[in-house]
Design a protein around this motif. Structure first.
Motif, PDB file in Angstrom:
ATOM      1  N   THR A   1      11.654   3.315  -0.135  1.00 35.31           N
ATOM      2  CA  THR A   1      12.231   4.492   0.534  1.00 35.31           C
ATOM      3  C   THR A   1      12.528   5.606  -0.471  1.00 35.31           C
ATOM      4  OG1 THR A   1      14.537   3.752   0.336  1.00 35.31           O
ATOM      5  CG2 THR A   1      13.298   3.029   2.282  1.00 35.31           C
ATOM      6  N   THR A   2      12.364   5.333  -1.757  1.00 32.81           N
ATOM      7  CA  THR A   2      12.596   6.343  -2.791  1.00 32.81           C
ATOM      8  C   THR A   2      11.266   6.985  -3.185  1.00 32.81           C
ATOM      9  OG1 THR A   2      12.277   4.831  -4.653  1.00 32.81           O
ATOM     10  CG2 THR A   2      14.497   4.938  -3.675  1.00 32.81           C
ATOM     11  N   PRO A   3      11.281   8.210  -3.741  1.00 32.03           N
ATOM     12  CA  PRO A   3      10.032   8.832  -4.201  1.00 32.03           C
ATOM     13  C   PRO A   3       9.314   7.989  -5.253  1.00 32.03           C
ATOM     14  CG  PRO A   3      11.786  10.467  -4.086  1.00 32.03           C
ATOM     15  CD  PRO A   3      12.437   9.137  -3.847  1.00 32.03           C
ATOM     16  N   GLU A   4      10.074   7.376  -6.150  1.00 37.11           N
ATOM     17  CA  GLU A   4       9.455   6.543  -7.186  1.00 37.11           C
ATOM     18  C   GLU A   4       8.799   5.312  -6.570  1.00 37.11           C
ATOM     19  OE1 GLU A   4      12.680   9.050  -8.680  1.00 37.11           O
ATOM     20  OE2 GLU A   4      12.647   7.499  -7.118  1.00 37.11           O
ATOM     21  N   GLY A   5       9.487   4.727  -5.600  1.00 39.72           N
ATOM     22  CA  GLY A   5       8.924   3.565  -4.932  1.00 39.72           C
ATOM     23  C   GLY A   5       7.665   3.902  -4.156  1.00 39.72           C
ATOM     24  N   GLN A   6       7.662   5.044  -3.485  1.00 42.02           N
ATOM     25  CA  GLN A   6       6.471   5.482  -2.761  1.00 42.02           C
ATOM     26  C   GLN A   6       5.302   5.727  -3.706  1.00 42.02           C
ATOM     27  OE1 GLN A   6       5.241   6.200   0.499  1.00 42.02           O
ATOM     28  NE2 GLN A   6       6.838   4.671   0.909  1.00 42.02           N
ATOM     29  N   ALA A   7       5.570   6.328  -4.859  1.00 37.55           N
ATOM     30  CA  ALA A   7       4.506   6.591  -5.828  1.00 37.55           C
ATOM     31  C   ALA A   7       3.912   5.283  -6.332  1.00 37.55           C
ATOM     32  CB  ALA A   7       5.049   7.421  -6.988  1.00 37.55           C
ATOM     33  N   SER A   8       4.766   4.291  -6.586  1.00 40.14           N
ATOM     34  CA  SER A   8       4.280   2.998  -7.051  1.00 40.14           C
ATOM     35  C   SER A   8       3.482   2.290  -5.966  1.00 40.14           C
ATOM     36  CB  SER A   8       5.470   2.131  -7.486  1.00 40.14           C
ATOM     37  OG  SER A   8       5.034   0.925  -8.059  1.00 40.14           O
ATOM     38  N   LEU A   9       3.965   2.373  -4.716  1.00 41.04           N
ATOM     39  CA  LEU A   9       3.252   1.764  -3.593  1.00 41.04           C
ATOM     40  C   LEU A   9       1.871   2.383  -3.424  1.00 41.04           C
ATOM     41  CD1 LEU A   9       3.386  -0.133  -1.080  1.00 41.04           C
ATOM     42  CD2 LEU A   9       4.305   1.821   0.187  1.00 41.04           C
ATOM     43  N   GLN A  10       1.786   3.693  -3.499  1.00 47.00           N
ATOM     44  CA  GLN A  10       0.500   4.375  -3.333  1.00 47.00           C
ATOM     45  C   GLN A  10      -0.466   4.014  -4.456  1.00 47.00           C
ATOM     46  OE1 GLN A  10       0.699   8.607  -2.292  1.00 47.00           O
ATOM     47  NE2 GLN A  10       2.808   8.299  -1.633  1.00 47.00           N
ATOM     48  N   ARG A  11       0.058   3.777  -5.626  1.00 47.43           N
ATOM     49  CA  ARG A  11      -0.790   3.386  -6.754  1.00 47.43           C
ATOM     50  C   ARG A  11      -1.408   2.012  -6.514  1.00 47.43           C
ATOM     51  NH1 ARG A  11       0.549   0.167 -10.907  1.00 47.43           N
ATOM     52  NH2 ARG A  11       2.778   0.306 -10.430  1.00 47.43           N
ATOM     53  N   LEU A  12      -0.690   1.146  -5.847  1.00 46.69           N
ATOM     54  CA  LEU A  12      -1.123  -0.242  -5.686  1.00 46.69           C
ATOM     55  C   LEU A  12      -1.907  -0.505  -4.406  1.00 46.69           C
ATOM     56  CD1 LEU A  12       2.180  -1.958  -6.822  1.00 46.69           C
ATOM     57  CD2 LEU A  12       0.013  -2.027  -8.061  1.00 46.69           C
ATOM     58  N   SER A  13      -1.611   0.255  -3.337  1.00 46.20           N
ATOM     59  CA  SER A  13      -2.173  -0.079  -2.030  1.00 46.20           C
ATOM     60  C   SER A  13      -2.753   1.135  -1.325  1.00 46.20           C
ATOM     61  CB  SER A  13      -1.073  -0.689  -1.140  1.00 46.20           C
ATOM     62  OG  SER A  13      -1.549  -0.846   0.184  1.00 46.20           O
ATOM     63  N   PRO A  14      -3.996   1.032  -0.863  1.00 45.72           N
ATOM     64  CA  PRO A  14      -4.564   2.132  -0.083  1.00 45.72           C
ATOM     65  C   PRO A  14      -3.945   2.225   1.312  1.00 45.72           C
ATOM     66  CG  PRO A  14      -6.061   0.269  -0.074  1.00 45.72           C
ATOM     67  CD  PRO A  14      -4.944  -0.084  -1.018  1.00 45.72           C
ATOM     68  N   LEU A  15      -3.279   1.155   1.754  1.00 48.41           N
ATOM     69  CA  LEU A  15      -2.713   1.117   3.101  1.00 48.41           C
ATOM     70  C   LEU A  15      -1.317   1.711   3.167  1.00 48.41           C
ATOM     71  CD1 LEU A  15      -3.773  -2.532   3.997  1.00 48.41           C
ATOM     72  CD2 LEU A  15      -4.976  -0.414   4.549  1.00 48.41           C
ATOM     73  N   ARG A  16      -0.616   1.731   2.041  1.00 48.30           N
ATOM     74  CA  ARG A  16       0.769   2.230   1.972  1.00 48.30           C
ATOM     75  C   ARG A  16       1.660   1.488   2.971  1.00 48.30           C
ATOM     76  NH1 ARG A  16       0.900   8.637   2.147  1.00 48.30           N
ATOM     77  NH2 ARG A  16       3.117   8.157   2.023  1.00 48.30           N
ATOM     78  N   LYS A  17       1.400   0.193   3.118  1.00 50.94           N
ATOM     79  CA  LYS A  17       2.226  -0.660   3.957  1.00 50.94           C
ATOM     80  C   LYS A  17       2.975  -1.640   3.065  1.00 50.94           C
ATOM     81  CE  LYS A  17       0.424  -2.606   7.552  1.00 50.94           C
ATOM     82  NZ  LYS A  17      -0.533  -3.364   8.392  1.00 50.94           N
TER      83      LYS A  17
ATOM     84  N   PRO B   1       5.033  -5.463   2.823  1.00 50.90           N
ATOM     85  CA  PRO B   1       5.287  -5.578   1.397  1.00 50.90           C
ATOM     86  C   PRO B   1       4.023  -5.510   0.563  1.00 50.90           C
ATOM     87  CG  PRO B   1       5.200  -7.755   2.367  1.00 50.90           C
ATOM     88  CD  PRO B   1       5.036  -6.781   3.515  1.00 50.90           C
ATOM     89  N   VAL B   2       4.213  -5.171  -0.708  1.00 47.79           N
ATOM     90  CA  VAL B   2       3.182  -5.313  -1.727  1.00 47.79           C
ATOM     91  C   VAL B   2       3.835  -5.987  -2.925  1.00 47.79           C
ATOM     92  CG1 VAL B   2       1.700  -4.100  -3.375  1.00 47.79           C
ATOM     93  CG2 VAL B   2       1.783  -3.345  -1.008  1.00 47.79           C
ATOM     94  N   LEU B   3       3.198  -7.027  -3.429  1.00 43.57           N
ATOM     95  CA  LEU B   3       3.672  -7.696  -4.635  1.00 43.57           C
ATOM     96  C   LEU B   3       2.773  -7.298  -5.790  1.00 43.57           C
ATOM     97  CD1 LEU B   3       5.710  -9.816  -5.785  1.00 43.57           C
ATOM     98  CD2 LEU B   3       3.858 -11.497  -5.503  1.00 43.57           C
ATOM     99  N   GLU B   4       3.373  -6.729  -6.824  1.00 41.96           N
ATOM    100  CA  GLU B   4       2.610  -6.346  -8.008  1.00 41.96           C
ATOM    101  C   GLU B   4       2.598  -7.515  -8.982  1.00 41.96           C
ATOM    102  OE1 GLU B   4       2.377  -2.813 -11.382  1.00 41.96           O
ATOM    103  OE2 GLU B   4       4.054  -2.866  -9.965  1.00 41.96           O
ATOM    104  N   VAL B   5       1.397  -7.978  -9.291  1.00 43.75           N
ATOM    105  CA  VAL B   5       1.214  -9.095 -10.215  1.00 43.75           C
ATOM    106  C   VAL B   5       0.261  -8.641 -11.311  1.00 43.75           C
ATOM    107  CG1 VAL B   5       0.501 -11.498 -10.486  1.00 43.75           C
ATOM    108  CG2 VAL B   5       1.504 -10.738  -8.321  1.00 43.75           C
ATOM    109  N   ASP B   6       0.756  -8.527 -12.523  1.00 49.50           N
ATOM    110  CA  ASP B   6      -0.061  -8.084 -13.656  1.00 49.50           C
ATOM    111  C   ASP B   6      -0.772  -6.764 -13.351  1.00 49.50           C
ATOM    112  OD1 ASP B   6       0.697 -10.387 -15.051  1.00 49.50           O
ATOM    113  OD2 ASP B   6      -0.958 -11.541 -14.186  1.00 49.50           O
ATOM    114  N   GLY B   7      -0.056  -5.846 -12.707  1.00 48.84           N
ATOM    115  CA  GLY B   7      -0.600  -4.518 -12.438  1.00 48.84           C
ATOM    116  C   GLY B   7      -1.477  -4.425 -11.214  1.00 48.84           C
ATOM    117  N   VAL B   8      -1.671  -5.536 -10.502  1.00 45.56           N
ATOM    118  CA  VAL B   8      -2.514  -5.566  -9.304  1.00 45.56           C
ATOM    119  C   VAL B   8      -1.628  -5.814  -8.090  1.00 45.56           C
ATOM    120  CG1 VAL B   8      -4.426  -6.721  -8.127  1.00 45.56           C
ATOM    121  CG2 VAL B   8      -4.489  -6.396 -10.607  1.00 45.56           C
ATOM    122  N   GLY B   9      -1.909  -5.125  -6.977  1.00 49.17           N
ATOM    123  CA  GLY B   9      -1.118  -5.301  -5.770  1.00 49.17           C
ATOM    124  C   GLY B   9      -1.680  -6.379  -4.857  1.00 49.17           C
TER     125      GLY B   9
END
Length: 202
Positions: free
Chosen positions: A32-48, A50-58
């Motif tokens: 819900t934060t701008p930083e969190g949204q930026a990280s989510l967009q970096r990891l997932s094309p769906l922007r849904k 949960p996303v779990l980041e593992v070694d830089g991969v979502g």
């Protein structure tokens, strides 16, 4: 490992419960934060979430995330019932049915939040019917506090509890017609992992 999500999402909550059951600590990223949204967009094309980041991969789906956590932590999980071949079909059907109901209910919630008359849209009327049909189907099949013929709290019970509690919290479905589901939810309400992940006000 970093978990991206919101505290109210039932799908994110499932991952948090599994992590607690396994004794895992996941770094939390609030989307819900701008930083969190930026990280989510970096990891997932769906922007849904949960996303779990593992070694830089979502890892982009709650089922895939839970499967990954259970596979990585192959040892003891307390009394959390791991998936079993003997109940694979029954457990899978419960999870898919409640997921379909939850996803339809989420769409109804967002339409209501955005002041869109969902009853004027045929597809959204179908979504409301889908929620009711799935809940009725599940209500006929649960066995006391369990979703399969095997006793124990596992992924199917977790899916039902988190979805039903979310529907009650958001008031998107009348739950009175489904007493067996309500009894199942009540039976697990004080489980520490569920109590510890329940959002304020739920």
């Amino acid at each position: 490992m970093r978990l991206h999500g919101t505290v109210t999402s039932p799908f994110v909550r499932r991952v948090r419960v599994v992590a607690q059951e396994l004794g895992l600590s996941l770094e939390w990223v609030d989307t819900t934060t701008p930083e969190g949204q930026a990280s989510l967009q970096r990891l997932s094309p769906l922007r849904k979430v949960p996303v779990l980041e593992v070694d830089g991969v979502g890892v982009l789906d709650s089922h895939a995330i839970c499967d990954l956590l259970l596979a990585r932590e192959a040892g003891e999980a307390g009394d959390f019932r791991r998936p079993r071949a003997a109940t694979q079909i029954a457990e899978g059907n419960v999870i898919h049915a409640i997921d379909g109901a939850a996803e339809a209910a989420i769409r109804l919630f967002y339409f209501r939040r955005d002041a869109v008359d969902s009853e004027a849209i045929p597809y959204m009327r179908l979504e409301r019917e889908r929620v009711a049909r799935a809940l009725a189907w599940l209500d006929e099949r649960v066995r006391g506090p369990w979703c399969t013929e095997v006793d124990g709290f596992g992924l199917a019970e977790l899916a039902v509890v988190t979805a039903v509690e979310w529907m009650q919290f958001r008031a998107v479905a009348a739950m009175e017609p489904y007493p067996r589901l309500l009894a199942l939810v009540a039976a697990h309400a004080e489980r520490p992992s569920l109590r510890g992940t329940r959002p304020p006000g739920m």
